[in-house]
Design an enzyme around this catalytic site. Structure first.
Site, PDB file in Angstrom:
ATOM      1  CE1 TYR A  26      25.459  34.160  50.511  1.00 37.95           C
ATOM      2  CE2 TYR A  26      24.774  31.697  49.886  1.00 37.95           C
ATOM      3  CZ  TYR A  26      25.647  32.648  51.191  1.00 37.95           C
ATOM      4  OH  TYR A  26      25.709  32.346  52.648  1.00 37.95           O
ATOM      5  CB  SER A  28      34.491  32.310  44.873  1.00 41.16           C
ATOM      6  OG  SER A  28      34.983  31.968  45.457  1.00 41.16           O
ATOM      7  CG  HIS A 109      39.276  41.889  39.239  1.00 44.45           C
ATOM      8  ND1 HIS A 109      40.972  42.173  39.647  1.00 44.45           N
ATOM      9  CD2 HIS A 109      39.397  41.540  38.339  1.00 44.45           C
ATOM     10  CE1 HIS A 109      41.863  42.076  38.453  1.00 44.45           C
ATOM     11  NE2 HIS A 109      40.154  41.760  37.471  1.00 44.45           N
ATOM     12  CD  GLU A 196      42.851  36.204  37.391  1.00 42.12           C
ATOM     13  OE1 GLU A 196      42.774  36.114  38.303  1.00 42.12           O
ATOM     14  OE2 GLU A 196      42.322  37.025  36.292  1.00 42.12           O
ATOM     15  CB  SER A 253      68.816  15.572  47.960  1.00 44.53           C
ATOM     16  OG  SER A 253      67.888  15.706  46.320  1.00 44.53           O
TER      17      SER A 253
HETATM   18  P1  NAD Z   1      31.311  33.709  41.181  1.00 44.48           P
HETATM   19  O1  NAD Z   1      31.373  32.741  39.667  1.00 44.48           O
HETATM   20  O2  NAD Z   1      31.882  32.257  41.922  1.00 44.48           O
HETATM   21  O3  NAD Z   1      30.051  34.352  41.988  1.00 44.48           O
HETATM   22  C1  NAD Z   1      28.898  34.872  41.522  1.00 44.48           C
HETATM   23  C2  NAD Z   1      27.830  35.456  41.612  1.00 44.48           C
HETATM   24  O4  NAD Z   1      26.757  35.964  41.171  1.00 44.48           O
HETATM   25  C3  NAD Z   1      26.752  33.708  41.343  1.00 44.48           C
HETATM   26  O5  NAD Z   1      25.955  34.406  42.800  1.00 44.48           O
HETATM   27  C4  NAD Z   1      26.060  34.412  40.768  1.00 44.48           C
HETATM   28  O6  NAD Z   1      24.649  33.279  40.896  1.00 44.48           O
HETATM   29  C5  NAD Z   1      26.018  35.942  40.882  1.00 44.48           C
HETATM   30  N1  NAD Z   1      25.313  36.436  39.729  1.00 44.48           N
HETATM   31  C6  NAD Z   1      25.791  36.539  38.784  1.00 44.48           C
HETATM   32  N2  NAD Z   1      24.985  36.936  37.830  1.00 44.48           N
HETATM   33  C7  NAD Z   1      24.890  37.932  38.226  1.00 44.48           C
HETATM   34  C8  NAD Z   1      23.327  39.305  37.687  1.00 44.48           C
HETATM   35  N3  NAD Z   1      23.480  39.544  36.963  1.00 44.48           N
HETATM   36  N4  NAD Z   1      23.052  39.599  39.185  1.00 44.48           N
HETATM   37  C9  NAD Z   1      22.669  39.655  40.889  1.00 44.48           C
HETATM   38  N5  NAD Z   1      24.106  38.340  41.052  1.00 44.48           N
HETATM   39  C10 NAD Z   1      24.781  37.513  40.151  1.00 44.48           C
HETATM   40  O7  NAD Z   1      31.882  35.144  41.449  1.00 44.48           O
HETATM   41  P2  NAD Z   1      33.832  35.621  42.221  1.00 44.48           P
HETATM   42  O8  NAD Z   1      34.796  34.365  41.455  1.00 44.48           O
HETATM   43  O9  NAD Z   1      33.348  35.506  43.948  1.00 44.48           O
HETATM   44  O10 NAD Z   1      33.779  36.650  41.228  1.00 44.48           O
HETATM   45  C11 NAD Z   1      33.195  37.783  41.648  1.00 44.48           C
HETATM   46  C12 NAD Z   1      34.155  39.247  41.642  1.00 44.48           C
HETATM   47  O11 NAD Z   1      35.272  38.157  42.549  1.00 44.48           O
HETATM   48  C13 NAD Z   1      35.166  39.248  40.432  1.00 44.48           C
HETATM   49  O12 NAD Z   1      34.676  40.546  40.136  1.00 44.48           O
HETATM   50  C14 NAD Z   1      36.232  38.735  41.107  1.00 44.48           C
HETATM   51  O13 NAD Z   1      37.427  38.996  40.391  1.00 44.48           O
HETATM   52  C15 NAD Z   1      36.417  39.141  42.217  1.00 44.48           C
HETATM   53  N6  NAD Z   1      37.597  37.685  42.853  1.00 44.48           N
HETATM   54  C16 NAD Z   1      36.885  36.471  42.761  1.00 44.48           C
HETATM   55  C17 NAD Z   1      38.488  35.709  43.235  1.00 44.48           C
HETATM   56  C18 NAD Z   1      38.122  33.782  43.755  1.00 44.48           C
HETATM   57  O14 NAD Z   1      39.200  33.245  43.893  1.00 44.48           O
HETATM   58  N7  NAD Z   1      36.838  33.599  42.885  1.00 44.48           N
HETATM   59  C19 NAD Z   1      38.958  36.212  44.120  1.00 44.48           C
HETATM   60  C20 NAD Z   1      39.518  37.698  43.812  1.00 44.48           C
HETATM   61  C21 NAD Z   1      38.479  38.612  44.159  1.00 44.48           C
END
Ligand code: NAD
Ligand code: MG
Length: 361
Positions: A26, A28, A109, A196, A253
């Site tokens: 939960y 980003s 991803h 990135e 400009s």
């Molecule tokens: P994040 O770090 O914002 O959030 C991770 C969540 O997972 C948190 O709620 C954390 O408490 C929970 N968590 C961590 N370890 C855990 C576990 N072992 N069991 C259960 N929950 C756990 O992550 P994010 O940046 O949203 O990334 C998630 C995926 O989305 C990744 O694959 C990332 O590459 C992809 N992604 C992210 C973005 C971005 O903008 N951040 C964009 C595109 C794709």
């Protein structure tokens, strides 16, 4: 070859009818996907660690989170929205033993699948919906009736329904309002990492810092250098985003244009272009992924040190001071009796900030 784009009319939302979607994580992306799916009428639940830091926030947002194992047991579709480096063990320990046969595992991803950190059972659908923007924007644009463009990909289609279910998911989080492109795990992973590293996060911040340092070392005021090398970048990027190079050229400009055309290629010169190729090669060969996995296994010594250095760069001090006076950057004050609406452009984790009552932004 022009990519095929999918829009709202192409999606079949019914493909998710009677499906239980469970979002693991939960942060980003997890919060944005879960809230958007819920508002789109999808049957969605959360799997979180009871001692994890986002459990409380999820509860405040009106969820009844379950521990990841029980959540995965009741799921038809599991969304892997925990950090990339946590996914392999989560898949092995939680998802593989508990997700029903014919279930779907959805990623945002492709790194773990593409570089073999997860080797999924052939009985599962393995798919991806990768929004091309941070979670805070996935949520904010959805609430505003817009969306963030998404890439979708199908790695395994055990059910024969993987594509329509994945497109329906992209639709439910708002992606089809902005356009959905089909890709492969390979293409998404390699281009996402390259973008990135070379352009968006790595390239842009390093260019900002180098420009600022050059001006400050030559004796110019740090605040003037900040506006020149950082603040104005957003204004220029907004023009390019809205109308390409052509729109930027309309608004700057003649002198700026001449400087751009003659000096730009000297900054990004043949050496830089060679380096871009090398960085892409490190990604494609798996060298980068290997390095990042090992770095995590060693508890991230290099990452932590470099991050600390980045956060302590002198431009950060100047910027903090200047931004504290930019009233439009401050989160709006909470209305009486209600929480503030979060929404700060480009703030990747703004979604964690607050909890509006009705529509959760
Ligand atoms: P994040 O770090 O914002 O959030 C991770 C969540 O997972 C948190 O709620 C954390 O408490 C929970 N968590 C961590 N370890 C855990 C576990 N072992 N069991 C259960 N929950 C756990 O992550 P994010 O940046 O949203 O990334 C998630 C995926 O989305 C990744 O694959 C990332 O590459 C992809 N992604 C992210 C973005 C971005 O903008 N951040 C964009 C595109 C794709
Ligand atoms: Mg940097």
């Amino acid at each position: 070859m022009a990519a095929k784009l999918y829009w709202e009319k192409d999606a079949k939302p019914k493909a998710l009818d009677a499906k239980r979607v469970v979002v693991l994580g939960y942060g980003s992306q997890g919060r944005a996907h879960a809230l958007n799916l819920r508002d789109s009428g999808v049957n969605v639940g959360l799997g979180l660690r009871p001692d994890g830091k986002t459990w409380a926030q999820a509860t405040e947002d009106g969820w009844k989170p379950e521990d990841p194992v029980s959540a995965a047991k009741g799921a038809d579709i599991v969304c892997m929205l925990v950090p990339d480096m946590q996914q392999a063990s989560l898949y092995k320990e939680v998802v593989a033993p508990n997700l029903k046969k014919g279930g779907m595992v959805l990623f945002a991803h492709g790194l773990n699948i593409h570089f073999g950190q997860i080797r999924p059972s052939p009985e599962l659908d393995i798919t991806m919906v990768a929004p091309k923007g941070p979670g805070s924007l996935v949520r904010r644009t959805y609430v505003e009736g817009k969306g963030v463009p998404c890439l979708i990909a199908i790695q395994q289609d055990a059910s024969g329904k993987a594509f329509e279910r994945t497109l329906a998911y992209a639709h439910a989080i708002g992606g089809t309002r902005a356009g959905v492109i089909e890709t492969s795990f390979l293409e998404e992973t390699e281009t996402d990492l390259f973008g990135e590293q070379a352009v968006l996060c790595g390239g842009a911040t390093e260019l900002i810092a180098a420009g600022w340092e050059t001006l400050v070392a030559a004796g110019y005021q740090p605040e003037v250098a900040y506006f020149e090398c950082l603040h104005e970048l957003k204004l220029i990027v907004d023009l390019i985003y809205e109308g390409g190079f052509a729109k930027m050229h309309q608004f700057v400009s003649e002198t700026a244009k001449y400087g751009d055309l003659t000096r730009g290629p000297r900054v990004v010169d043949a050496h830089v272009r060679e380096t871009l190729k090398t960085i892409l090669e490190e990604i494609r060969s798996g060298q980068f992924a290997r390095e990042w996995v090992l770095e995590n296994q060693a508890n991230r010594p290099v990452y932590s040190k470099l991050l600390e250095r980045d956060l302590n760069h002198p431009i950060e001090k100047v910027g903090k001071e200047l931004r504290s006076r930019m009233s439009w950057l401050q989160p709006p004050a909470a209305p009486k009796g209600g929480p503030a609406l979060e929404s700060r452009a480009g703030n990747g984790s703004g979604a964690k900030a607050s909890k509006p009552k009705k529509v959760k932004a």
